[in-house]
Enzyme design. Structure first.
Site, PDB file in Angstrom:
ATOM      1  N   CYS A  54      30.636  -5.278 -93.850  1.00 50.28           N
ATOM      2  CA  CYS A  54      30.762  -4.539 -92.596  1.00 50.28           C
ATOM      3  C   CYS A  54      29.859  -3.309 -92.607  1.00 50.28           C
ATOM      4  CB  CYS A  54      32.213  -4.126 -92.375  1.00 50.28           C
ATOM      5  SG  CYS A  54      32.471  -3.230 -90.827  1.00 50.28           S
ATOM      6  N   CYS A  58      34.647   2.956 -92.080  1.00 52.31           N
ATOM      7  CA  CYS A  58      36.083   3.265 -92.071  1.00 52.31           C
ATOM      8  C   CYS A  58      36.551   3.552 -93.497  1.00 52.31           C
ATOM      9  CB  CYS A  58      36.868   2.117 -91.463  1.00 52.31           C
ATOM     10  SG  CYS A  58      36.393   1.741 -89.750  1.00 52.31           S
ATOM     11  N   CYS A  61      38.692   0.987 -95.852  1.00 51.16           N
ATOM     12  CA  CYS A  61      38.350  -0.433 -95.901  1.00 51.16           C
ATOM     13  C   CYS A  61      37.367  -0.773 -97.016  1.00 51.16           C
ATOM     14  CB  CYS A  61      37.770  -0.865 -94.557  1.00 51.16           C
ATOM     15  SG  CYS A  61      37.464  -2.640 -94.454  1.00 51.16           S
ATOM     16  N   CYS A  98      46.662 -15.071 -85.681  1.00 52.08           N
ATOM     17  CA  CYS A  98      45.561 -14.180 -85.328  1.00 52.08           C
ATOM     18  C   CYS A  98      44.320 -14.515 -86.143  1.00 52.08           C
ATOM     19  CB  CYS A  98      45.957 -12.722 -85.567  1.00 52.08           C
ATOM     20  SG  CYS A  98      44.742 -11.535 -84.932  1.00 52.08           S
ATOM     21  N   CYS A 130      46.047 -15.146 -81.025  1.00 49.64           N
ATOM     22  CA  CYS A 130      45.557 -13.769 -80.987  1.00 49.64           C
ATOM     23  C   CYS A 130      44.186 -13.723 -81.659  1.00 49.64           C
ATOM     24  CB  CYS A 130      46.506 -12.827 -81.722  1.00 49.64           C
ATOM     25  SG  CYS A 130      48.229 -12.912 -81.186  1.00 49.64           S
ATOM     26  N   CYS A 190      47.245  -5.559 -78.400  1.00 48.04           N
ATOM     27  CA  CYS A 190      47.920  -5.279 -79.667  1.00 48.04           C
ATOM     28  C   CYS A 190      47.192  -4.092 -80.282  1.00 48.04           C
ATOM     29  CB  CYS A 190      47.854  -6.507 -80.571  1.00 48.04           C
ATOM     30  SG  CYS A 190      48.636  -6.295 -82.184  1.00 48.04           S
ATOM     31  N   ARG A 260      55.479  -4.688 -85.300  1.00 48.12           N
ATOM     32  CA  ARG A 260      55.415  -5.504 -86.509  1.00 48.12           C
ATOM     33  C   ARG A 260      54.862  -4.640 -87.639  1.00 48.12           C
ATOM     34  NH1 ARG A 260      54.009  -9.821 -84.599  1.00 48.12           N
ATOM     35  NH2 ARG A 260      53.506  -9.062 -82.526  1.00 48.12           N
TER      36      ARG A 260
END
Length: 411
Positions: A54, A58, A61, A98, A130, A190, A260
């Protein structure tokens, strides 16, 4: 529905330290949850359909190119592979599935694979669909809906005032634009975040009320599972009672959202997960997470069953929608392949035992590769927690040792 508590009350509740006070707060959140959702649950499972490399920074991560962490890698899955994981999730008792990819955008080819995977999952399972694929345009949001996606996940991660500490390459405003595009396309949203990134209690209240203003269908709550070699890699786990307290506070601020508990719940809450359910959860992310291990599906279902909640699959999520399906999706009949398989078996018990269920497993299905070079973080912050042990590497090492034991003659 507006929040059940004010900001001032949320701040006061956030200062509670004694266990009796937290337990009283949990009971209050439980009443709010049962009043709105009864015994219904919303159990989700995911597949990490594209991992590693990526370009964003962040701080939590390990997939970031700026993280000095072993990078979990695999290319975009083929649609048939996505379907295989969806079938395993359904057999394990998930209600929705998802499809998740790294980064803030997909190439056209990879996006087309997601669309094809969604169509296969819609055709061959009874799972709600999702997707979590980063930033997207209104056109891509509409394409997801047309393919059969019903809900799109896109977190704000933390309070807006703390967000610059979390990422400098992904703008908070961009996250809000994606959420708007999703909603404008007629999709459910979400939207949640991660607790224990270093934010203050005041900023947790801020994030909860920012989420209330967004009014998402679903709110996933993650608890930081520090990854070695990331910006937040040396942070301690959250105190389990503190985590339970904040789940209850978020429930009172977002009474109508589906809650959740997702990443980091095993490491941070451990044996208090059953109490966390009572703090207002509708479900958990069953099984494993993107690059970290979770619990077994049996353990996850038991957390809710012990509170008298219904975790069973319904005969048809379309004809008999759950309370979690607030936007009225899934009109009409959808197939139920697991039930059909067992109904046609001479010995259903034996057939269940023969089901080869392979949920997403980052310990065995990801290759962890050390980066040859790591560019400095754009925000200038150091990466921390180098050498910190993780469950994933321990499990992978055990699996490797077991495989070596069966690979040839003893020496």
């Amino acid at each position: 529905m507006p929040p059940l508590i004010t900001r001032d009350e949320a701040r006061r509740l956030g200062e509670i330290e004694d266990r009796a006070g937290i337990e009283a707060l949990v009971e209050r959140a439980w009443r709010a949850r049962v009043e709105r959702f009864g015994d219904a649950t919303d159990m989700c499972s995911l597949v990490n359909a594209k991992s590693g490399g990526c370009a964003e920074d962040c701080g939590f991560c390990a997939q970031s190119k700026y993280a000095e962490a072993d990078t979990p890698l695999h290319a975009m899955m083929e649609p048939e592979q996505i379907l295989e994981h969806a079938r395993a999730a359904e057999a394990a008792g998930a209600h929705r599935f998802c499809m998740v990819t790294q980064g803030q955008g997909l190439s056209r080819r990879d996006f087309d694979k997601v669309l094809a995977g969604v169509r296969l999952v819609a055709e061959h399972t009874n799972l709600k669909r999702c997707a979590s694929i980063g930033h997207m345009s209104p056109a891509r949001a509409k394409a997801l809906k047309d393919a059969g996606v019903q809900r799109v996940h896109h977190n704000v991660e933390t309070a807006e005032s703390y967000y610059p500490e979390v990422s400098s390459t992904v703008r908070y405003e961009g996250r809000l634009r994606t959420i708007d595009a999703v909603r404008d396309a007629g999709l459910e949203t979400c939207v949640g975040g991660i607790l224990n990134l270093g934010e203050t209690r005041e900023q947790r209240v801020e994030m909860a009320f920012e989420l209330a203003a967004i009014d998402p269908t679903s709110v996933p709550i993650n608890l930081l599972n520090p990854r070695p070699g990331t910006k937040f890699g040396d942070r301690d786990f959250m105190d389990p009672w503190e985590a339970v307290k904040w789940i209850a506070i978020f429930r009172l601020i977002l009474p109508d959202a589906l809650f959740r508990l997702c990443g980091g719940r095993v490491e941070n809450i451990g044996e208090l997960q059953e109490i966390a359910v009572k703090a207002g959860l509708n479900g958990v992310m069953m099984g494993n997470f993107l690059t970290t291990l979770g619990s077994t599906p049996d353990e996850d279902r038991a957390l809710f069953e012990r509170h008298g909640l219904n975790v069973a699959r319904q005969p048809d999520n379309g004809a008999d929608p759950r309370p979690d399906n607030r936007s009225g999706w899934l009109a009409g009949e959808t197939p139920e392949p697991v039930g059909a398989l067992l109904a046609g078996a001479a010995d259903p018990a034996a057939e269940i035992g023969a089901l080869d269920v392979h949920l997403w497993d980052p310990a065995s299905q990801l290759r962890f590769r050390r980066k040859p070079t790591v560019p400095p973080r754009p925000d200038g912050a150091p990466n921390r927690g180098h050498g910190r042990p993780t469950r994933e590497h321990d499990e992978a090492a055990l699996a490797g040792a077991a495989g070596a034991g069966h690979g040839g003659p003893e020496r």
